[in-house]
Design an enzyme around this catalytic site. Structure first.
Site, PDB file in Angstrom:
ATOM      1  CB  CYS A   1      -0.955   0.002   1.184  1.00  0.00           C
ATOM      2  SG  CYS A   1      -0.144  -0.083   2.798  1.00  0.00           S
TER       3      CYS A   1
ATOM      4  CG  HIS B   1      -4.403   0.646   4.293  1.00  0.00           C
ATOM      5  ND1 HIS B   1      -3.680  -0.140   3.415  1.00  0.00           N
ATOM      6  CD2 HIS B   1      -5.498   1.078   3.593  1.00  0.00           C
ATOM      7  CE1 HIS B   1      -4.312  -0.186   2.253  1.00  0.00           C
ATOM      8  NE2 HIS B   1      -5.401   0.543   2.335  1.00  0.00           N
TER       9      HIS B   1
ATOM     10  CG  ASN C   1      -8.519   1.384   0.450  1.00  0.00           C
ATOM     11  OD1 ASN C   1      -7.307   1.249   0.607  1.00  0.00           O
ATOM     12  ND2 ASN C   1      -9.402   0.810   1.237  1.00  0.00           N
TER      13      ASN C   1
END
Length: 435
Positions: A180, A383, A404
């Protein structure tokens, strides 16, 4: 004398068997040994067969027990997560809706092992300090300071301000690698490169280039977007996307999102490949590099330096700079205004935050952790996402608009809104770079 000789011959015959008798004796001995060997082999075969049967029975029993245990664990997990989803949807206090996601997971330890090259990290820290002392950064700080906070809109969406930059609307999927940090950093790089070019540069820059070739940045177990953006400055990034120089190679079929349990296999396959894929004929790898001028962090933070994770050093930050100029530290509204100015004037940034179990089931609305009690026990992982805007809810509270890295079919078409009031104490991180 002859008789004696005859007797002697008879005695000799009795003492020494004839060749025929000797052959028969040898044959019988061999036959007996052969029968014994056959009996031993039969016994051994029976024993091996019994062991094989026992092994098969034990193995089958073990697999059955494991299947039952896994099935029970999955059922228990599903029941727990479904209950969490119901709590969110049934509560009048929540500002968002959840939808049960079969790929959601509970908080647990996966035993990831992180390695750090202390010398390399220290070199990156020194480079970030030099970036901050540069004339370009001084001009950047002046522009942020001189922009009036009253001119910051209540609602903003970078997709609307820069419609000629398709990368801002791109929703990536990190798949079965905990990349990520690289995905968000490459997204910010793509957005800012396009904005800087007034929409003439529309390519996606490669997260694969970061996750594969920047050893100090991180790996499939996680990493640091600030290091990834510093890598963009130092080494440059090639084009990515499906048909660019270095496309993303990790498995996307393992879930939305994929469980961290899949990251081990991805880490084994992770490699640095400094050549473009065959279908990309525009330029060679070295010629396809795109660079930024300097990278920086928005919010005060430190960086882990030592391999054991115990030694950390502070890095210079935008908000830290403005804090030093004031007698009192900026409050939440003031420092959020600075981040808003950054996005409004230059484009998206990254944001790192702790993800609780219920977040993976987000569907719509403005996410806030629920229930508020036991939040620490529900954190699945940290994240990194890409901030592209902000807004104000009906009750006047602030939220960020973020992209995202779980693909288009997660959440609200791959995006989500988040109120971070309950997370500020964890030290959220915002990173970016200037082309």
């Amino acid at each position: 004398m002859r008789r004696r000789v005859a007797l002697d011959n008879d005695e000799h015959d009795e003492m020494y068997p004839t060749d025929k008798e000797q052959t028969r004796t040898t044959f019988e001995t061999r036959s007996r040994r052969k029968r014994l060997a056959q009996v031993a082999a039969t016994i051994a075969s029976v024993i091996l067969l019994l062991l094989a049967v026992l092994g098969l029975v034990y193995g089958s029993f073990y697999l059955y027990r494991r299947y039952v245990t896994d099935a029970n664990d999955k059922r228990d997990n599903d029941e727990y997560l479904r209950k969490l989803v119901r709590q969110v949807n049934d509560s009048p206090e929540t500002t968002w809706k959840a939808k049960f996601n079969k790929f959601g997971v509970k908080n647990r330890s996966y035993g990831f092992k992180y390695t750090r090259n202390q010398t390399a990290v220290e070199e990156y820290v020194e480079q970030i300090r030099k970036f901050f002392e540069s004339d370009a950064m001084k001009r950047h700080l002046d522009e942020l300071e001189n922009f009036n906070s009253s001119d910051v809109p209540k609602n903003f969406d970078a997709r609307q301000k820069w419609p000629n930059c398709p990368s801002i609307s791109n929703v990536p999927n990190q798949g079965g690698c905990g990349s990520c940090f690289a995905v968000a950093a490459a997204g910010v790089a793509s957005d800012r490169a396009c904005i800087h070019s007034n929409g003439t540069f529309k390519s996606l820059l490669s997260e694969e280039d970061i996750i594969g070739c920047c050893s100090v940045c991180g790996n499939c177990y996680g990493g640091d977007p600030l290091k990834a953006l510093t890598y963009w400055v130092n080494q440059g990034l090639v084009t990515g996307g499906r048909d660019g120089c270095r496309p993303y190679s990790f498995d996307l079929s393992c879930g939305v999102p994929c469980s961290p349990a899949t990251f081990f296999e991805a880490e084994e396959k992770r490699t640095c490949m400094k050549r473009c894929q065959n279908i990309y004929y525009q330029q060679k790898y070295e010629e396809d590099k795109h660079f930024a001028t300097f990278a920086y962090s928005m919010y005060p933070r430190s960086m882990t330096v030592s391999p054991d994770g115990k030694e950390r050093v502070k890095v210079p930050t935008i908000i830290g700079h403005f804090n030093d100029k004031k007698t009192e530290k900026l409050n939440v509204t003031e420092y959020r205004d600075i981040i808003k100015k950054e996005i409004l004037l230059y484009g998206p940034t990254t944001m790192a935050f702790p993800v609780p179990e219920e977040f993976l089931h987000y569907s719509s609305g403005v996410f806030r952790p629920y229930p508020t009690d036991g939040f620490d026990d529900r954190i699945v992982y940290w994240h990194v996402v890409r901030l592209i805007g902000w807004g104000e809810s009906d009750d006047g509270t602030h939220y960020w608009l973020a992209v995202n890295s779980f693909g288009n079919h997660w959440g609200d078409n791959g995006l989500f809104k988040i109120n971070t009031d309950d997370m500020e104490k964890y030290g959220l991180e915002y990173e970016t770079a200037v082309v």
